[in-house]
Design a protein around this motif. Structure first.
Motif, PDB file in Angstrom:
ATOM      1  N   ALA A  12      28.448  35.237  63.951  1.00  0.00           N
ATOM      2  CA  ALA A  12      27.500  34.824  62.907  1.00  0.00           C
ATOM      3  C   ALA A  12      27.990  35.377  61.567  1.00  0.00           C
ATOM      4  O   ALA A  12      28.763  36.336  61.533  1.00  0.00           O
ATOM      5  CB  ALA A  12      26.099  35.335  63.208  1.00  0.00           C
ATOM      6  N   PHE A  13      27.532  34.783  60.472  1.00  0.00           N
ATOM      7  CA  PHE A  13      28.067  35.161  59.155  1.00  0.00           C
ATOM      8  C   PHE A  13      27.775  36.616  58.801  1.00  0.00           C
ATOM      9  O   PHE A  13      28.436  37.207  57.952  1.00  0.00           O
ATOM     10  CB  PHE A  13      27.517  34.226  58.059  1.00  0.00           C
ATOM     11  N   LYS A  14      26.769  37.218  59.454  1.00  0.00           N
ATOM     12  CA  LYS A  14      26.401  38.592  59.113  1.00  0.00           C
ATOM     13  C   LYS A  14      27.542  39.581  59.368  1.00  0.00           C
ATOM     14  O   LYS A  14      27.549  40.668  58.809  1.00  0.00           O
ATOM     15  CB  LYS A  14      25.138  38.999  59.877  1.00  0.00           C
TER      16      LYS A  14
ATOM     17  N   ASP B 270      20.592  38.208  65.582  1.00  0.00           N
ATOM     18  CA  ASP B 270      21.912  38.241  64.942  1.00  0.00           C
ATOM     19  C   ASP B 270      22.239  39.564  64.258  1.00  0.00           C
ATOM     20  O   ASP B 270      23.341  40.085  64.373  1.00  0.00           O
ATOM     21  CB  ASP B 270      22.025  37.114  63.903  1.00  0.00           C
TER      22      ASP B 270
ATOM     23  N   PRO C 196      21.844  27.545  54.285  1.00  0.00           N
ATOM     24  CA  PRO C 196      20.645  27.676  55.135  1.00  0.00           C
ATOM     25  C   PRO C 196      20.084  29.094  54.964  1.00  0.00           C
ATOM     26  O   PRO C 196      20.799  30.068  55.171  1.00  0.00           O
ATOM     27  CB  PRO C 196      21.181  27.443  56.550  1.00  0.00           C
ATOM     28  N   THR C 197      18.815  29.157  54.592  1.00  0.00           N
ATOM     29  CA  THR C 197      18.307  30.413  54.040  1.00  0.00           C
ATOM     30  C   THR C 197      17.143  31.000  54.824  1.00  0.00           C
ATOM     31  O   THR C 197      16.265  30.276  55.293  1.00  0.00           O
ATOM     32  CB  THR C 197      17.843  30.148  52.587  1.00  0.00           C
ATOM     33  N   GLY C 198      17.154  32.323  54.945  1.00  0.00           N
ATOM     34  CA  GLY C 198      16.046  33.041  55.579  1.00  0.00           C
ATOM     35  C   GLY C 198      15.525  34.097  54.638  1.00  0.00           C
ATOM     36  O   GLY C 198      14.533  33.925  53.933  1.00  0.00           O
ATOM     37  N   ASN C 199      16.236  35.214  54.594  1.00  0.00           N
ATOM     38  CA  ASN C 199      15.804  36.315  53.741  1.00  0.00           C
ATOM     39  C   ASN C 199      16.344  36.187  52.305  1.00  0.00           C
ATOM     40  O   ASN C 199      16.165  37.088  51.499  1.00  0.00           O
ATOM     41  CB  ASN C 199      16.283  37.635  54.364  1.00  0.00           C
ATOM     42  N   PHE C 200      17.013  35.091  52.001  1.00  0.00           N
ATOM     43  CA  PHE C 200      17.546  34.780  50.676  1.00  0.00           C
ATOM     44  C   PHE C 200      18.749  35.652  50.282  1.00  0.00           C
ATOM     45  O   PHE C 200      19.141  35.689  49.127  1.00  0.00           O
ATOM     46  CB  PHE C 200      16.439  34.900  49.600  1.00  0.00           C
ATOM     47  N   GLY C 201      19.370  36.330  51.261  1.00  0.00           N
ATOM     48  CA  GLY C 201      20.507  37.185  50.932  1.00  0.00           C
ATOM     49  C   GLY C 201      21.770  36.392  50.648  1.00  0.00           C
ATOM     50  O   GLY C 201      22.434  36.586  49.625  1.00  0.00           O
ATOM     51  N   ASN C 202      22.081  35.467  51.554  1.00  0.00           N
ATOM     52  CA  ASN C 202      23.329  34.730  51.451  1.00  0.00           C
ATOM     53  C   ASN C 202      23.359  33.838  50.208  1.00  0.00           C
ATOM     54  O   ASN C 202      24.360  33.772  49.501  1.00  0.00           O
ATOM     55  CB  ASN C 202      23.516  33.900  52.730  1.00  0.00           C
TER      56      ASN C 202
ATOM     57  N   SER D 281      16.980  32.777  63.038  1.00  0.00           N
ATOM     58  CA  SER D 281      17.361  33.740  62.001  1.00  0.00           C
ATOM     59  C   SER D 281      16.842  33.330  60.625  1.00  0.00           C
ATOM     60  O   SER D 281      17.042  34.033  59.644  1.00  0.00           O
ATOM     61  CB  SER D 281      18.877  33.906  61.951  1.00  0.00           C
ATOM     62  N   MET D 282      16.185  32.176  60.560  1.00  0.00           N
ATOM     63  CA  MET D 282      15.584  31.720  59.311  1.00  0.00           C
ATOM     64  C   MET D 282      14.064  31.678  59.412  1.00  0.00           C
ATOM     65  O   MET D 282      13.403  31.151  58.513  1.00  0.00           O
ATOM     66  CB  MET D 282      16.129  30.339  58.946  1.00  0.00           C
TER      67      MET D 282
ATOM     68  N   HIS E 281      21.270  26.537  62.607  1.00  0.00           N
ATOM     69  CA  HIS E 281      21.028  26.999  61.241  1.00  0.00           C
ATOM     70  C   HIS E 281      21.833  26.159  60.241  1.00  0.00           C
ATOM     71  O   HIS E 281      21.315  25.679  59.242  1.00  0.00           O
ATOM     72  CB  HIS E 281      21.406  28.479  61.096  1.00  0.00           C
TER      73      HIS E 281
ATOM     74  N   THR F 125      26.879  29.079  59.188  1.00  0.00           N
ATOM     75  CA  THR F 125      26.518  30.489  59.374  1.00  0.00           C
ATOM     76  C   THR F 125      26.618  31.031  60.799  1.00  0.00           C
ATOM     77  O   THR F 125      26.563  32.245  60.985  1.00  0.00           O
ATOM     78  CB  THR F 125      25.101  30.757  58.829  1.00  0.00           C
ATOM     79  N   ALA F 126      26.712  30.167  61.803  1.00  0.00           N
ATOM     80  CA  ALA F 126      26.861  30.696  63.167  1.00  0.00           C
ATOM     81  C   ALA F 126      27.655  29.726  64.024  1.00  0.00           C
ATOM     82  O   ALA F 126      27.690  28.516  63.764  1.00  0.00           O
ATOM     83  CB  ALA F 126      25.499  30.953  63.805  1.00  0.00           C
TER      84      ALA F 126
HETATM   85  C1  LIG Z   1      20.647  35.607  58.911  1.00  0.00           C
HETATM   86  C2  LIG Z   1      21.041  34.190  59.103  1.00  0.00           C
HETATM   87  C3  LIG Z   1      20.702  33.176  58.167  1.00  0.00           C
HETATM   88  C4  LIG Z   1      19.875  33.458  56.931  1.00  0.00           C
HETATM   89  O1  LIG Z   1      20.570  34.229  55.990  1.00  0.00           O
HETATM   90  P1  LIG Z   1      19.768  34.997  54.817  1.00  0.00           P
HETATM   91  O2  LIG Z   1      20.785  35.814  54.129  1.00  0.00           O
HETATM   92  O3  LIG Z   1      18.716  35.822  55.519  1.00  0.00           O
HETATM   93  O4  LIG Z   1      19.168  33.956  53.946  1.00  0.00           O
HETATM   94  C5  LIG Z   1      21.167  31.893  58.392  1.00  0.00           C
HETATM   95  N1  LIG Z   1      21.885  31.589  59.501  1.00  0.00           N
HETATM   96  C6  LIG Z   1      22.215  32.509  60.426  1.00  0.00           C
HETATM   97  C7  LIG Z   1      23.000  32.107  61.623  1.00  0.00           C
HETATM   98  C8  LIG Z   1      21.814  33.842  60.268  1.00  0.00           C
HETATM   99  O5  LIG Z   1      22.138  34.763  61.215  1.00  0.00           O
END
Ligand SMILES: *Cc1c(COP(=O)(O)O)cnc(C)c1O
Length: 497
Positions: A110-112, A145, A266-272, A321-322, A400, A426-427
């Protein structure tokens, strides 16, 4: 370079202090005092390797790190055999002027990984500068993730210990296997009965538990966190946006380093997506940021109306993860759009805390709308897009990334904008094999590895070896505990370290 807090602009801290602290005492997020511009250096930077570019960008922010320290961090994180032997980002052509920036070739798919492979080194370097020889105990509550990526990043890093809690029924089988088989002498993993909220609440309580704090002090340790509000997690993400842009330049997709692109995330916590915006603040030519959400579409509504309202149903989706209703990193963007006025920002955050919503002023709303497009799609659209994207372009995406593609398709249909676009992938699709496979056919087996084989056959792609190897790995962690006993679990681990 100094850093201030979004809620206290009288504070001036060094990068190392900001990385160790994670979040400011009054609850604000650390932000750079200014954005160093590389606008006139893009041509020159475009010929650098990924690691060279990373060092250049980091050195503009981590001004209390020596060149050698930065170099060591980068080589450890992104050295040979870390990202399938390549750079942390691989650009793939999707269609027309659309490109996928694959960020998931690292150890946990995953991108993390891009940020969490280097954060431990930023952190230990920072600790050496700020708090002598204390051991950092990283505490993580994860819905999948982040936990695995943090475990892989911190495993066997000297001066750190990591404890990860995950909800017993809240993660995919692959994610569970990934965490329970984690190797390393400084890692602890434990499942908690209940959902992600129970787990996260449990972890938050531990951070402020006096008995545990005392025990930590006696053992010369302190708690730290690896979540995405730490500036040390944001910074590594700037690099791949520059690198992806330069890749398009080298391919001739864009003709000069002042040509604009769109970036879709694709956004969840708005970090990326915030990292993409920070790159733009440094001079990366960007036309539009496309912010893609799943059914938890609080950001879509915010971008379209100027009102952020978390009082709504929470959906458990195929892109877990979103699944987020409070996107923490949005605070950093608003701070910029509010003219770095921390009083104004505090007002909104206070409204969010007390009423669950806030409305920004007209000017902020206008600026936001000018630069950001917000859209969303639900699970059935996600599965549809996985199938049509594969049928039309032979590109297999995870759930995602599919949200990102779907919202981009909407954007393009609505605006006719043909600007070259980078979509963050992202994954790996194999990390969410259930939903991905179900997009193509009725799944007839419960066995995870059968499903992987099926998806390989159907798509003509290969599963990452990190996921295939899980089958033969021994489980090291099988404890499932009650959420009320999480503090005892942590105390026990501290005693054994
Ligand atoms: C964490 C995650 C996201 C969301 O990223 P944010 O930085 O939280 O916006 C999107 N896709 C995948 C696969 C993730 O693990």
């Amino acid at each position: 370079m100094k850093f201030k807090s979004t809620r206290n602009d009288k504070l001036f801290l060094n990068a190392s202090e900001v990385i160790v602290k994670g979040i400011s005492d009054e609850g604000g997020l650390f932000v750079p005092e200014t954005f160093p511009s590389v606008k006139d250096r893009l041509e020159e930077l475009s010929s650098l390797s990924y690691n060279e570019l990373a060092k250049e960008i980091f050195s503009l922010y981590l001004t209390d790190f020596t060149e050698e320290e930065i170099s060591n961090c980068v080589e450890r994180a992104y050295g040979k055999n870390k990202f399938d032997g390549n750079e942390p980002v691989s650009i793939k052509h999707l269609a027309d002027s659309t490109y996928m920036a694959e960020l998931w070739h690292g150890p946990t798919c995953a991108f993390k990984d891009v940020a969490l492979q280097i954060l431990p080194h930023f952190l230990t370097t920072s600790i050496a500068k700020t708090s002598d020889d204390k051991t950092a105990v990283i505490l993580v509550a994860t819905s999948g993730d982040t936990g695995k990526a943090a475990l892989e990043g911190f495993k066997d890093v000297k001066g750190t210990e990591i404890i990860v809690f995950y909800p017993e029924d809240g993660v995919s089988n692959t994610q569970k296997a990934q965490m329970n088989t984690q190797e390393g002498g400084n890692v602890f993993v434990c499942a908690v009965k209940g959902n992600f909220d129970d787990t996260q609440t449990g972890v938050k309580k531990i951070f402020t538990n006096d008995d545990i704090k005392k025990s930590l002090e006696q053992n010369n340790m302190f708690f730290s966190s690896a979540n995405s509000i730490n500036f040390g997690r944001l910074l590594p993400q700037l690099v791949y946006y520059f690198y992806s842009y330069f890749d398009l330049y080298k391919q001739g997709v864009i003709k000069s380093c002042d040509e604009k692109i769109n970036i879709d995330v694709p956004t969840g916590n708005f970090g990326n997506i915030l990292a993409a915006f920070y790159s733009y603040k440094m001079g990366l030519p960007v036309n539009k940021f496309i912010c893609a959400s799943n059914s938890n579409n609080v950001l879509t509504d915010f971008i379209n109306t100027g009102t952020y309202d978390k009082n709504r149903s929470f959906y458990t989706t195929a892109s877990p993860s979103m699944d987020i209703l409070v996107s923490s990193n949005l605070e950093r963007l608003l701070y910029l759009f509010a003219g770095e006025d921390s009083e104004k920002l505090k007002g909104w955050m206070n409204d969010l805390n007390t009423t669950g919503k806030y409305t920004v002023d007209e000017e902020t709303r206008r600026e936001l709308k000018e630069k950001f497009y917000g859209g969303y799609c639900d699970d059935s659209q996600t599965q549809n897009v996985i199938k049509t994207t594969f049928d039309n372009y032979s590109y297999l995406s995870d759930t995602h990334t599919a949200v990102g593609i779907s919202v981009y398709n909407d954007y393009k249909a609505e605006t006719g904008d043909n600007t070259p676009t980078i979509i963050a992938s992202t994954a790996s699709p194999y990390k969410f094999v259930d939903s991905v496979l179900a997009s193509f056919e009725k799944v007839s087996t419960d066995d995870e590895f059968e499903k992987i084989k099926e998806l390989e056959k159907l798509s003509g792609t290969s599963a990452p070896k990190q996921i295939l190897e899980l089958k033969d790995k021994k489980s090291r962690f099988d404890k499932v505990i009650d959420k009320d006993t999480m503090p005892e679990f942590v105390l026990e681990q501290i005693e054994t370290i």
